[in-house]
Design a protein around this motif. Structure first.
Motif, PDB file in Angstrom:
ATOM      1  N   ASP A 159       0.815  -1.223   0.000  1.00  7.04           N
ATOM      2  CA  ASP A 159       0.000   0.000   0.000  1.00  7.04           C
ATOM      3  C   ASP A 159       0.840   1.260   0.000  1.00  7.04           C
ATOM      4  O   ASP A 159       0.412   2.317  -0.462  1.00  7.04           O
ATOM      5  CB  ASP A 159      -0.917   0.015   1.233  1.00  7.04           C
ATOM      6  CG  ASP A 159      -2.301  -0.505   0.876  1.00  7.04           C
ATOM      7  OD1 ASP A 159      -2.563  -0.673  -0.324  1.00  7.04           O
ATOM      8  OD2 ASP A 159      -3.088  -0.747   1.790  1.00  7.04           O
ATOM      9  N   ASN A 160       2.028   1.151   0.557  1.00  6.88           N
ATOM     10  CA  ASN A 160       2.869   2.339   0.697  1.00  6.88           C
ATOM     11  C   ASN A 160       3.851   2.506  -0.451  1.00  6.88           C
ATOM     12  O   ASN A 160       4.634   3.457  -0.457  1.00  6.88           O
ATOM     13  CB  ASN A 160       3.655   2.265   2.016  1.00  6.88           C
ATOM     14  CG  ASN A 160       2.725   2.249   3.210  1.00  6.88           C
ATOM     15  OD1 ASN A 160       1.752   3.004   3.256  1.00  6.88           O
ATOM     16  ND2 ASN A 160       3.002   1.367   4.178  1.00  6.88           N
ATOM     17  N   PHE A 161       3.817   1.568  -1.381  1.00 10.37           N
ATOM     18  CA  PHE A 161       4.757   1.682  -2.499  1.00 10.37           C
ATOM     19  C   PHE A 161       4.365   2.852  -3.385  1.00 10.37           C
ATOM     20  O   PHE A 161       3.208   2.995  -3.777  1.00 10.37           O
ATOM     21  CB  PHE A 161       4.765   0.401  -3.331  1.00 10.37           C
ATOM     22  CG  PHE A 161       5.621   0.505  -4.563  1.00 10.37           C
ATOM     23  CD1 PHE A 161       6.998   0.440  -4.473  1.00 10.37           C
ATOM     24  CD2 PHE A 161       5.046   0.677  -5.816  1.00 10.37           C
ATOM     25  CE1 PHE A 161       7.792   0.534  -5.607  1.00 10.37           C
ATOM     26  CE2 PHE A 161       5.835   0.774  -6.953  1.00 10.37           C
ATOM     27  CZ  PHE A 161       7.207   0.706  -6.852  1.00 10.37           C
ATOM     28  N   LYS A 162       5.322   3.652  -3.658  1.00  5.11           N
ATOM     29  CA  LYS A 162       5.081   4.791  -4.547  1.00  5.11           C
ATOM     30  C   LYS A 162       6.278   4.927  -5.470  1.00  5.11           C
ATOM     31  O   LYS A 162       7.360   5.284  -5.051  1.00  5.11           O
ATOM     32  CB  LYS A 162       4.891   6.075  -3.745  1.00  5.11           C
ATOM     33  CG  LYS A 162       4.581   7.287  -4.629  1.00  5.11           C
ATOM     34  CD  LYS A 162       4.376   8.533  -3.786  1.00  5.11           C
ATOM     35  CE  LYS A 162       4.045   9.728  -4.691  1.00  5.11           C
ATOM     36  NZ  LYS A 162       3.846  10.957  -3.902  1.00  5.11           N
ATOM     37  N   GLU A 163       6.047   4.580  -6.710  1.00  4.25           N
ATOM     38  CA  GLU A 163       7.151   4.665  -7.657  1.00  4.25           C
ATOM     39  C   GLU A 163       7.567   6.117  -7.864  1.00  4.25           C
ATOM     40  O   GLU A 163       6.808   7.037  -7.616  1.00  4.25           O
ATOM     41  CB  GLU A 163       6.743   4.063  -8.993  1.00  4.25           C
ATOM     42  CG  GLU A 163       5.633   4.841  -9.656  1.00  4.25           C
ATOM     43  CD  GLU A 163       5.459   4.436 -11.098  1.00  4.25           C
ATOM     44  OE1 GLU A 163       6.475   4.287 -11.754  1.00  4.25           O
ATOM     45  OE2 GLU A 163       4.325   4.304 -11.537  1.00  4.25           O
TER      46      GLU A 163
END
Length: 241
Positions: A159-163
């Protein structure tokens, strides 16, 4: 009424298609009766990878790559343009910069750890595919799609992955500009857009086929970054999934 019109049009199209395929005077010969030595594709094969020629025209061991990136490279550039327009439309319609979509079911530890392992393998295979596109089946589009699929997996498992969207934007723009620059060099120096002006080398070697592998690497990076941007824009439209 719409269903009737759709069914009628389908039958009309099917009638014309099958008429062309089975008519004795059709442009399509019967299966197995085509003389391959007299068709255009055979001439392309002969001048492309025939080792008896002193200088193969492209030197690519993969004849499909020679067609896609060399002989009809302008058409491939059109396909890239279509993909770019699609990515631009998604970014404009989905309000870029919105809040990340939150999943109702949180990814567990096993999913996160598994995706991190798989993602590395997918990235390596994707890069391998477009780097060796002039030697083996594959190329820029499938390799770039594999890179984007690894980014999608990272999104779905965390959920916290942000490319780093800015990095992908820069990569997309840079690879596109380099393709245009190489095309213009061929146009102004050799009177042909995307002309293969580098030495073709020895057929079957990694560093061969002149400009072809360079174009495939740029195409792979551009497709991968564009598809990753589309995935990111879809997941940043806000709300809950």
């Amino acid at each position: 009424m719409k269903k009737f019109i759709s069914a009628f049009l389908t039958l009309v199209i099917a009638f014309f298609v099958f008429s062309l395929l089975y008519d004795s005077q059709s442009m399509f010969p019967k299966y197995g009766e085509k003389d391959l030595s007299k068709i255009v594709s055979q001439r392309y094969i002969e001048k492309n990878v025939d080792e008896e020629r002193p200088y193969p025209e492209t030197g690519s061991a993969n004849i499909v790559t020679s067609i896609v990136v060399n002989y009809r490279s302008f058409d491939t550039l059109g396909e890239l343009t279509v993909l770019f327009i699609s990515a631009l439309g998604v970014s404009l319609l989905l309000n870029v910069g919105g809040e990340r979509i939150k999943f109702r079911i949180k990814p567990n530890f096993i999913l996160k750890a598994g995706v991190r392992i798989i993602t590395g393998i997918i990235l390596i295979v994707g890069v391998y595919i477009f780097v060796h596109g002039h030697l083996t089946p594959g190329g820029g589009f499938p390799g770039g799609a594999m890179i984007a699929s690894s980014i999608l997996l990272m999104y779905l498992s965390d959920d916290n992955f942000k490319e780093k969207m800015n990095a992908f934007n820069v990569l997309e723009g840079t690879s596109g500009i380099l393709i245009i620059v190489l095309g213009l060099i061929g146009l102004f120096a050799f009177n042909s857009f995307l002309y293969n002006f580098l030495p073709s080398g020895n057929i079957g070697e990694l560093f061969s086929a002149g400009l072809t592998p360079i174009l495939y690497v740029l195409i792979g990076l551009k497709v991968g970054s564009e598809l990753s941007n589309i995935v990111g824009n879809f997941l940043f439209e806000g709300g809950e999934a």
